[in-house]
Design an enzyme around this catalytic site. Structure first.
Site, PDB file in Angstrom:
ATOM      1  N   LYS A  27      74.791 -71.857 104.749  1.00  0.00           N
ATOM      2  CA  LYS A  27      73.907 -71.035 105.582  1.00  0.00           C
ATOM      3  C   LYS A  27      74.704 -69.967 106.328  1.00  0.00           C
ATOM      4  O   LYS A  27      74.365 -68.779 106.289  1.00  0.00           O
ATOM      5  CB  LYS A  27      73.191 -71.950 106.591  1.00  0.00           C
ATOM      6  N   ASN A  28      75.773 -70.402 107.014  1.00  0.00           N
ATOM      7  CA  ASN A  28      76.485 -69.463 107.882  1.00  0.00           C
ATOM      8  C   ASN A  28      77.378 -68.487 107.126  1.00  0.00           C
ATOM      9  O   ASN A  28      78.012 -67.629 107.732  1.00  0.00           O
ATOM     10  CB  ASN A  28      77.283 -70.225 108.943  1.00  0.00           C
ATOM     11  N   CYS A 122      69.213 -71.917 117.816  1.00  0.00           N
ATOM     12  CA  CYS A 122      69.289 -73.257 118.377  1.00  0.00           C
ATOM     13  C   CYS A 122      69.423 -73.237 119.885  1.00  0.00           C
ATOM     14  O   CYS A 122      70.064 -72.355 120.448  1.00  0.00           O
ATOM     15  CB  CYS A 122      70.528 -73.959 117.833  1.00  0.00           C
ATOM     16  N   ARG A 127      74.721 -69.466 125.063  1.00  0.00           N
ATOM     17  CA  ARG A 127      74.947 -68.567 123.934  1.00  0.00           C
ATOM     18  C   ARG A 127      74.855 -67.090 124.343  1.00  0.00           C
ATOM     19  O   ARG A 127      73.925 -66.374 123.966  1.00  0.00           O
ATOM     20  CB  ARG A 127      74.018 -68.903 122.777  1.00  0.00           C
ATOM     21  N   LEU A 131      80.429 -60.602 124.464  1.00  0.00           N
ATOM     22  CA  LEU A 131      81.523 -60.139 123.600  1.00  0.00           C
ATOM     23  C   LEU A 131      81.049 -59.015 122.683  1.00  0.00           C
ATOM     24  O   LEU A 131      81.808 -58.091 122.378  1.00  0.00           O
ATOM     25  CB  LEU A 131      82.059 -61.293 122.736  1.00  0.00           C
ATOM     26  N   ASP A 317      79.628 -78.186 114.619  1.00  0.00           N
ATOM     27  CA  ASP A 317      78.389 -78.450 113.881  1.00  0.00           C
ATOM     28  C   ASP A 317      78.357 -79.841 113.248  1.00  0.00           C
ATOM     29  O   ASP A 317      77.317 -80.270 112.733  1.00  0.00           O
ATOM     30  CB  ASP A 317      78.188 -77.384 112.787  1.00  0.00           C
ATOM     31  N   ARG A 410      65.588 -75.311 108.882  1.00  0.00           N
ATOM     32  CA  ARG A 410      66.312 -74.054 109.126  1.00  0.00           C
ATOM     33  C   ARG A 410      67.641 -74.038 108.367  1.00  0.00           C
ATOM     34  O   ARG A 410      68.118 -72.973 107.977  1.00  0.00           O
ATOM     35  CB  ARG A 410      66.609 -73.901 110.621  1.00  0.00           C
TER      36      ARG A 410
HETATM   37  N1  EPU Z   1      80.624 -66.686 123.216  1.00  0.00           N
HETATM   38  C1  EPU Z   1      80.688 -65.933 124.350  1.00  0.00           C
HETATM   39  N2  EPU Z   1      80.205 -64.657 124.322  1.00  0.00           N
HETATM   40  C2  EPU Z   1      79.663 -64.117 123.194  1.00  0.00           C
HETATM   41  C3  EPU Z   1      79.618 -64.906 122.027  1.00  0.00           C
HETATM   42  C4  EPU Z   1      80.102 -66.203 122.068  1.00  0.00           C
HETATM   43  O1  EPU Z   1      81.159 -66.370 125.397  1.00  0.00           O
HETATM   44  O2  EPU Z   1      79.273 -62.943 123.249  1.00  0.00           O
HETATM   45  C5  EPU Z   1      81.132 -68.076 123.254  1.00  0.00           C
HETATM   46  C6  EPU Z   1      80.077 -69.135 122.963  1.00  0.00           C
HETATM   47  O3  EPU Z   1      79.301 -69.416 124.106  1.00  0.00           O
HETATM   48  C7  EPU Z   1      80.914 -70.293 122.516  1.00  0.00           C
HETATM   49  C8  EPU Z   1      82.087 -69.629 121.778  1.00  0.00           C
HETATM   50  O4  EPU Z   1      82.067 -68.260 122.189  1.00  0.00           O
HETATM   51  O5  EPU Z   1      81.420 -70.981 123.621  1.00  0.00           O
HETATM   52  C9  EPU Z   1      82.016 -69.691 120.288  1.00  0.00           C
HETATM   53  O6  EPU Z   1      80.740 -69.310 119.842  1.00  0.00           O
HETATM   54  P1  EPU Z   1      80.556 -68.457 118.512  1.00  0.00           P
HETATM   55  O7  EPU Z   1      80.202 -67.058 118.916  1.00  0.00           O
HETATM   56  O8  EPU Z   1      81.712 -68.652 117.610  1.00  0.00           O
HETATM   57  O9  EPU Z   1      79.312 -69.112 117.888  1.00  0.00           O
HETATM   58  P2  EPU Z   1      78.338 -68.337 116.987  1.00  0.00           P
HETATM   59  O10 EPU Z   1      79.077 -67.274 116.271  1.00  0.00           O
HETATM   60  O11 EPU Z   1      77.134 -67.976 117.767  1.00  0.00           O
HETATM   61  C10 EPU Z   1      78.649 -69.700 114.772  1.00  0.00           C
HETATM   62  C11 EPU Z   1      77.715 -70.504 113.922  1.00  0.00           C
HETATM   63  C12 EPU Z   1      77.359 -71.782 114.658  1.00  0.00           C
HETATM   64  C13 EPU Z   1      78.644 -72.561 114.938  1.00  0.00           C
HETATM   65  C14 EPU Z   1      79.620 -71.671 115.733  1.00  0.00           C
HETATM   66  C15 EPU Z   1      80.958 -72.301 115.975  1.00  0.00           C
HETATM   67  C16 EPU Z   1      76.507 -68.807 112.738  1.00  0.00           C
HETATM   68  C17 EPU Z   1      75.220 -68.109 112.501  1.00  0.00           C
HETATM   69  N3  EPU Z   1      76.514 -69.741 113.661  1.00  0.00           N
HETATM   70  O12 EPU Z   1      77.909 -69.452 115.968  1.00  0.00           O
HETATM   71  O13 EPU Z   1      76.527 -72.543 113.801  1.00  0.00           O
HETATM   72  O14 EPU Z   1      78.355 -73.686 115.702  1.00  0.00           O
HETATM   73  O15 EPU Z   1      79.833 -70.426 115.033  1.00  0.00           O
HETATM   74  O16 EPU Z   1      81.566 -72.603 114.773  1.00  0.00           O
HETATM   75  O17 EPU Z   1      77.477 -68.544 112.048  1.00  0.00           O
HETATM   76  C18 EPU Z   1      74.760 -73.951 113.233  1.00  0.00           C
HETATM   77  O18 EPU Z   1      74.875 -73.563 112.068  1.00  0.00           O
HETATM   78  O19 EPU Z   1      74.072 -74.958 113.553  1.00  0.00           O
HETATM   79  C19 EPU Z   1      75.460 -73.247 114.297  1.00  0.00           C
HETATM   80  C20 EPU Z   1      75.113 -73.336 115.561  1.00  0.00           C
END
Ligand code: EPU
Length: 432
Positions: A27-28, A122, A127, A131, A317, A410
C-alpha cells in the site's frame, strides 16, 4: 465507505491453520507511485497494485482532479496526467486518506499551485504537516491558510531546489520533496531522510523515468531538477507489502503448525524475524518466502522488548500485531512506541479480551503473558490495530465481532478470503 463487520470464531489456542498466503503489493509504495505519475509526460503503468480502499480513494482523488486512472486488469492500472489539471484536492476524498499529502509535491512542482485540507487517514495521534509546510517554503513557495485549506503557490510557478533537514525522519515528507525536487530548478538535498524500502522503491521508479537522484537508500538524498519524466511504455511492479507479510508471520507463529508466507521480501522483515526468533519461533527464511512453524499449543514463547524505530528498526505498523503475539509469550515484555503517540490506545480492547497489559505512559506498555484471550465485540480503530484485533480474535476462545471493517479494507485486500483459505472461520456481514 462500507459499514461491514467481521464475525470470527476463535481457535481457543489451537494451532490448526495451515497452507500458504500470498502477499500483495505494498500500500505505502503503490500510493506513492500513483502520485509520481503526475511527473510523467506519458502514460504510467503499474502492476501488482493492491485492490484496497486507500488505492480506490486515491484513484477517486485523481479522477476528480482530471488525472486519468484506468484499471486494465486485476492489480494493473494506468495513470495519465494531463498538461493542465485541477490543483485543489477534494476535501471529501482527501480527508479519508492521509497519503494524499504526497500528491502535493508533484502537483506543486508541475502546476505551480496546490491547495488541500489537513489530510485524514488513521487516527494515530496528531500527525502534523509542519515539515511539509516548512520544506515547501524553503523551496520558495508561499503558504497561506484559507477556509480550512492550505494554499501553496510556487514563486513564478516554479519551485527552487533547497536543502531540507528533516527534524523528524518523515517517510511521506521525504517522498513529497523527492518528487517536488524532480521538477524544481537546481538541486534539492533532503537530509536526515528515512531509508524505508518504500522510499527507495519510489526513488528507483523516478530514476527509471529519467530523474537524477543520488544517495538512494542513505539519509542524504540529492535530486537534480530537470524536465518531465517518461515511462517509455514500461510497466512497473509494486514491491511486496512488508507489513502484510509481517502480520501473517505473527498470525502463523500463534496459530499454525506450518504456514508459508509467499511473495514477500524477507530482507525487509529482519527486525520482526529477529524478535520472533529470539522469542523461540521457528522459521525457514527463503529468498521470497518465509515458512513459520507455530508448534504445539503448550509451547511457550519467550517475552521480548519491542521499540518501534525508523527502518531497519521495528516498524510502528507491526507494533499492534506484535503486542498480540506478546500476550502469548512467557513473562513481561515492554512495547515502546516511539513514532506516533496514541498508537497504543487499542491495547485497552486487548485487556477487555483478557490480556494483561499495563499502560505506563502514552508511549509505553508492559505486556505480561501468557493470557487466555476471550472473544469480544471490537471496533477497528485504524488499519494496523484492526488487523491486530483479527489476529487476537483468531487465537481467542469464543466468538468475536469486529466493527468498522472499512479500516481494515483500507490496507488489506480481501483479507477474509485469504484467512478462510488457511482455515480461519471468518465471515463478513454487510450492514446497510
Ligand atoms: N511528523 C512531523 N511533522 C510532519 C510529518 C511527520 O512531526 O510534518 C512526525 C510524525 O508525527 C511522526 C514522525 O514524524 O512522529 C514520522 O511520521 P511519518 O511522516 O514518517 O509518517 P507518515 O509518512 O505520515 C508513513 C506511513 C505510515 C507509517 C509511517 C512510519 C504512508 C502513507 N504512511 O506515514 O503507515 O506508519 O510512515 O513508518 O506511507 C499505515 O500504513 O498504517 C501507516 C500509518
Amino acid at each position: 465507505m462500507n459499514k461491514d463487520k467481521f464475525l470470527i470464531k476463535g481457535l481457543n489456542g489451537k494451532r490448526s491453520l495451515k497452507g500458504s498466503v500470498v502477499v500483495g503489493g505494498a500500500k505505502n509504495a503503490a500510493l506513492k507511485l500513483m502520485a509520481a505519475a503526475v511527473l510523467f509526460k506519458d502514460k504510467v503503468e503499474l502492476k501488482n497494485v493492491p485492490e484496497i480502499e486507500d488505492i480506490k480513494r486515491m484513484a477517486d482523488l485523481f479522477e476528480d482532479m482530471g488525472i486519468r486512472v484506468e484499471k486494465t486488469a486485476e492489480h494493473s492500472y494506468t495513470l495519465t496526467a494531463p498538461s493542465k489539471c485541477k490543483t485543489k484536492f477534494s476535501s471529501d476524498i482527501s480527508k479519508h486518506i492521509r497519503a494524499s499529502i504526497v500528491l502535493t509535491g508533484p502537483v506543486l512542482a508541475r502546476f505551480g499551485k496546490v491547495s488541500f485540507p489537513h489530510p485524514g487517514g488513521c487516527v494515530i495521534g496528531k500527525r502534523p504537516i509542519d515539515l511539509f509546510v516548512d520544506g515547501f517554503e524553503k523551496m520558495g513557495a508561499r503558504v497561506k491558510v484559507e477556509d480550512d485549506s492550505y494554499v501553496i503557490e510556487a514563486e513564478e510557478g516554479k519551485l527552487m531546489g533547497a536543502t531540507i533537514f528533516l527534524r523528524n525522519q518523515s517517510v511521506t515528507a521525504t517522498e513529497t520533496f523527492m518528487m517536488a525536487g524532480v521538477l524544481a530548478t537546481g538541486e534539492t538535498v533532503i537530509k536526515n531522510a528515512p531509508i524505508e524500502p518504500e522510499v527507495e522503491h519510489l526513488a528507483n521508479f523516478l530514476i527509471a523515468g529519467g530523474a537524477k537522484i543520488k544517495g538512494v537508500g542513505t539519509t542524504t538524498v540529492t535530486i537534480k531538477g530537470g524536465s518531465l519524466l517518461s515511462a517509455k511504455g514500461r510497466s512497473h511492479p509494486v514491491m511486496p507489502d512488508r507489513i502484510e507479510a509481517g502480520s501473517f508471520l505473527i498470525l502463523g507463529a500463534l496459530t499454525s503448525q506450518e504456514l508459508e508466507i509467499k511473495k514477500c521480501n524477507p530482507e525487509h522483515l529482519e527486525a520482526l524475524t529477529e524478535a520472533l526468533r529470539y522469542s523461540g519461533v521457528k522459521m525457514e527464511i527463503g529468498k521470497n518466502s518465509i515458512k513459520v512453524f507455530g508448534g504445539v499449543p503448550s509451547m511457550r514463547f519467550k517475552s521480548v522488548d519491542i521499540k518501534t524505530h525508523e527502518y531497519p528498526g521495528f516498524p510502528t505498523d507491526l507494533q499492534a500485531p506484535m503486542t498480540v503475539f506478546l500476550t502469548q509469550a512467557n513473562g513481561e515484555s515492554m512495547v515502546f512506541e516511539t513514532i506516533f503517540e496514541g498508537r497504543l490506545n487499542y491495547s485497552e480492547s486487548l485487556v477487555r479480551m483478557g490480556a494483561d497489559i499495563k499502560m505506563m505512559d502514552p508511549h509505553r506498555i508492559i505486556v505480561k503473558g501468557p493470557s487466555a484471550l476471550h472473544g469480544k465485540i471490537l471496533e477497528s480503530p485504524d488499519l494496523r490495530a484492526g488487523l491486530a484485533f483479527v489476529i487476537a480474535s483468531i487465537i481467542a476462545e469464543g466468538d468475536s465481532v469486529i466493527h468498522n471493517v472499512y479500516n481494515i479494507d483500507r490496507g488489506y485486500e480481501n483479507i477474509e478470503k485469504r484467512l478462510q483459505d488457511i482455515g480461519v472461520e471468518i465471515e463478513r456481514v454487510s450492514e446497510k
